[in-house]
Design a protein around this motif. Structure first.
Motif, short mmCIF file in Angstrom:
data_model
loop_
_atom_site.label_atom_id
_atom_site.label_comp_id
_atom_site.label_asym_id
_atom_site.label_seq_id
_atom_site.Cartn_x
_atom_site.Cartn_y
_atom_site.Cartn_z
N GLN A 85 0.85 -1.19 0.00
CA GLN A 85 0.00 0.00 0.00
C GLN A 85 0.89 1.25 0.00
O GLN A 85 1.60 1.50 0.98
CB GLN A 85 -0.89 0.00 1.23
CG GLN A 85 -1.79 -1.22 1.36
CD GLN A 85 -3.25 -0.85 1.36
OE1 GLN A 85 -3.86 -0.72 0.31
NE2 GLN A 85 -3.79 -0.67 2.53
N ALA A 87 1.07 5.26 -0.15
CA ALA A 87 0.34 6.52 -0.02
C ALA A 87 0.97 7.55 -0.94
O ALA A 87 2.18 7.74 -0.93
CB ALA A 87 0.38 7.00 1.42
N ILE A 113 -2.91 4.60 -2.57
CA ILE A 113 -3.89 5.35 -1.78
C ILE A 113 -3.58 6.82 -2.05
O ILE A 113 -2.55 7.32 -1.61
CB ILE A 113 -3.79 5.03 -0.29
CG1 ILE A 113 -3.79 3.53 -0.03
CG2 ILE A 113 -4.92 5.70 0.48
CD1 ILE A 113 -3.40 3.15 1.38
N LYS A 115 -4.02 10.83 -2.04
CA LYS A 115 -4.54 12.05 -1.42
C LYS A 115 -4.34 13.18 -2.41
O LYS A 115 -3.23 13.65 -2.65
CB LYS A 115 -3.79 12.33 -0.13
CG LYS A 115 -4.25 13.57 0.61
CD LYS A 115 -5.51 13.34 1.39
CE LYS A 115 -5.79 14.50 2.33
NZ LYS A 115 -7.04 14.32 3.08
N HIS A 143 -7.20 3.82 -4.73
CA HIS A 143 -8.22 4.37 -3.83
C HIS A 143 -7.91 5.84 -3.59
O HIS A 143 -6.79 6.19 -3.19
CB HIS A 143 -8.24 3.61 -2.51
CG HIS A 143 -9.14 4.21 -1.49
ND1 HIS A 143 -10.51 4.25 -1.64
CD2 HIS A 143 -8.87 4.82 -0.29
CE1 HIS A 143 -11.05 4.85 -0.59
NE2 HIS A 143 -10.08 5.21 0.24
N PHE A 144 -8.89 6.70 -3.84
CA PHE A 144 -8.74 8.12 -3.55
C PHE A 144 -9.30 8.39 -2.16
O PHE A 144 -10.45 8.03 -1.87
CB PHE A 144 -9.47 8.97 -4.59
CG PHE A 144 -8.80 8.93 -5.94
CD1 PHE A 144 -7.75 9.78 -6.22
CD2 PHE A 144 -9.23 8.05 -6.93
CE1 PHE A 144 -7.12 9.76 -7.46
CE2 PHE A 144 -8.62 8.01 -8.16
CZ PHE A 144 -7.56 8.87 -8.44
N SER A 145 -8.50 9.01 -1.32
CA SER A 145 -8.90 9.24 0.07
C SER A 145 -8.94 10.73 0.38
O SER A 145 -8.04 11.48 0.00
CB SER A 145 -7.91 8.56 1.01
OG SER A 145 -8.22 8.87 2.36
N GLN A 146 -10.01 11.14 1.06
CA GLN A 146 -10.09 12.51 1.54
C GLN A 146 -9.75 12.60 3.02
O GLN A 146 -9.67 13.69 3.58
CB GLN A 146 -11.51 13.06 1.29
CG GLN A 146 -11.86 13.20 -0.18
CD GLN A 146 -13.25 13.78 -0.39
OE1 GLN A 146 -14.10 13.68 0.48
NE2 GLN A 146 -13.46 14.39 -1.54
N GLU A 147 -9.54 11.45 3.62
CA GLU A 147 -9.23 11.40 5.05
C GLU A 147 -7.72 11.29 5.25
O GLU A 147 -6.95 11.11 4.32
CB GLU A 147 -9.93 10.19 5.69
CG GLU A 147 -11.41 10.11 5.43
CD GLU A 147 -12.18 11.30 5.95
OE1 GLU A 147 -11.77 11.82 7.01
OE2 GLU A 147 -13.15 11.73 5.30
N ARG A 148 -7.32 11.41 6.48
CA ARG A 148 -5.92 11.21 6.82
C ARG A 148 -5.55 9.75 6.57
O ARG A 148 -6.25 8.83 7.00
CB ARG A 148 -5.71 11.55 8.30
CG ARG A 148 -4.27 11.51 8.75
CD ARG A 148 -4.16 12.00 10.19
NE ARG A 148 -2.79 11.98 10.65
CZ ARG A 148 -2.41 12.42 11.85
NH1 ARG A 148 -3.33 12.89 12.68
NH2 ARG A 148 -1.15 12.38 12.21
N ILE A 149 -4.45 9.53 5.86
CA ILE A 149 -4.05 8.17 5.50
C ILE A 149 -3.26 7.57 6.66
O ILE A 149 -2.28 8.14 7.13
CB ILE A 149 -3.19 8.18 4.22
CG1 ILE A 149 -3.99 8.77 3.05
CG2 ILE A 149 -2.72 6.78 3.88
CD1 ILE A 149 -3.19 8.95 1.78
#
Length: 346
Positions: A85, A87, A113, A115, A143-149
């Motif tokens: 994974q 980031a 992941i 951001k 995976h597109f994340s809007q949260e803290r990774i």
């Protein structure tokens, strides 16, 4: 289990779809969707005007060819392993600036992941949706994340010198590539042709000078005559039609004049003598040098601040005029080989 060749073919198919858009216009399968996305990108971020978004897409169209991708990756022994994974903390200064990192992660067989920068939230997700439609394997790999990774095995983060300190603190215990501010420079001798100086304008003005590969400073001989330079770049005066560029030009000119700085200018570009590398929008710093040998030593000492050097070739490891914004697949940011890094994550 998907193979490297399947991943390469998927990206090459995406490249073919983009190529159809540029060749066939309204007849292309991507035409309607991409036109909407181009409008949305500019509405979201006025610096991402249609011309620059199309330039970025055309550049990737030229790179996403099966032969080019295979030749680039032939230099690596990409291991078959359980995907890690990774980031990706992306910058948003120019359109699709993070696409190369995402390409590297996916072709290396790892998971991304992502951001996104708040300035560039439109184009990259659009391309990834098309890629997932081409081959569904990428649905599980991106995976597109809007949260803290929080759950990751390695990280590639791009930001300013200030955010880099935060990245080092937060990500430092994991394998990482952390990129800071860099700028690009050009070395002039006074012997450049009008065509070379015009091409230098592309290095300066493409993406409004917002990229790390954008030339933000020039080094000139002590007796340099700027008139040929100003004449050669005059065609770029249409930048003033862009309101945000015009606002920056007017603002910076007012600030410099009130501060009694000596300026050279041509109505759309300010030239200020300054030892720093990062110049504001609509401004180009310049510095005079006595000889190439001393300048070469100076640039070598400051190499951590410099992304690209443009010249006629009288400085080692330089790029020809007009070429900074069309890097190859193996032109890694900050000179750090991203594929080798990703291939060696344990």
């Amino acid at each position: 289990m998907h193979t490297l060749q399947q991943r390469i073919q998927a990206f090459a198919t995406l490249g073919n779809m983009l190529n159809d858009f540029f060749l066939c216009g309204k007849q292309a399968s991507l035409y309607h969707d991409l036109e909407i996305v181009l409008q949305k990108a500019e509405q979201h971020n006025a610096w991402f005007n249609r011309e620059n978004c199309l330039f970025a897409l055309q550049h990737w169209t030229n790179l996403l060819k099966e032969e080019s991708l295979s030749k680039w990756l032939s230099a690596y022994s990409i291991k078959k392993k359980s995907p890690k994974q990774v980031a990706l903390i992306l910058a948003g200064n120019i359109p699709l600036v993070g696409f190369h990192d995402l390409l590297c992660v996916l072709l290396s067989g790892n998971k991304a992941i992502v951001k996104l920068s708040s300035h560039d939230e439109v184009l990259l997700p659009f391309l990834m949706e098309k890629l997932k439609a081409i081959n569904s394997i990428f649905a599980d790999l991106t995976h597109f994340s809007q949260e803290r990774i929080t759950d990751f095995d390695a990280v590639i983060a791009t930001g300013s010198n200030n955010t880099a300190r935060y990245f080092e603190y937060y990500f430092g215990k994991k394998p990482h590539i952390i990129r800071k501010n860099r700028n690009s420079v050009a070395v002039l001798t006074g012997e450049e042709t009008p065509e070379e100086l015009h091409n230098l304008g592309e290095d300066i003005f493409r993406y409004f000078g917002l990229g790390c590969r954008s030339v933000s400073k020039i080094f000139v001989p002590e007796t340099y005559n700027f008139n040929p330079f100003f004449e050669a770049i005059y065609s770029y005066h249409t930048l003033l039609q862009h309101q945000k560029y015009l606002n920056n030009y007017d603002y910076n000119k007012a600030v410099y004049l009130m501060s009694l700085f000596k300026l050279l200018e041509n109505g759309f570009l300010l030239l200020k003598e300054d030892q720093k590398y990062a110049s504001p929008i609509a401004t180009l710093f310049y510095e005079r040098y006595k000889n190439i040998s001393t300048l070469t030593q100076h640039l070598e000492a400051d190499k951590e601040q410099i992304q690209c050097i443009v010249s006629k070739g009288n400085i080692p490891h330089t790029i020809p005029f007009g070429q900074t914004q069309i890097p190859s697949l193996s032109d890694y940011a900050d000179g750090v080989d991203t594929m080798t890094f990703l291939n060696n994550i344990n």
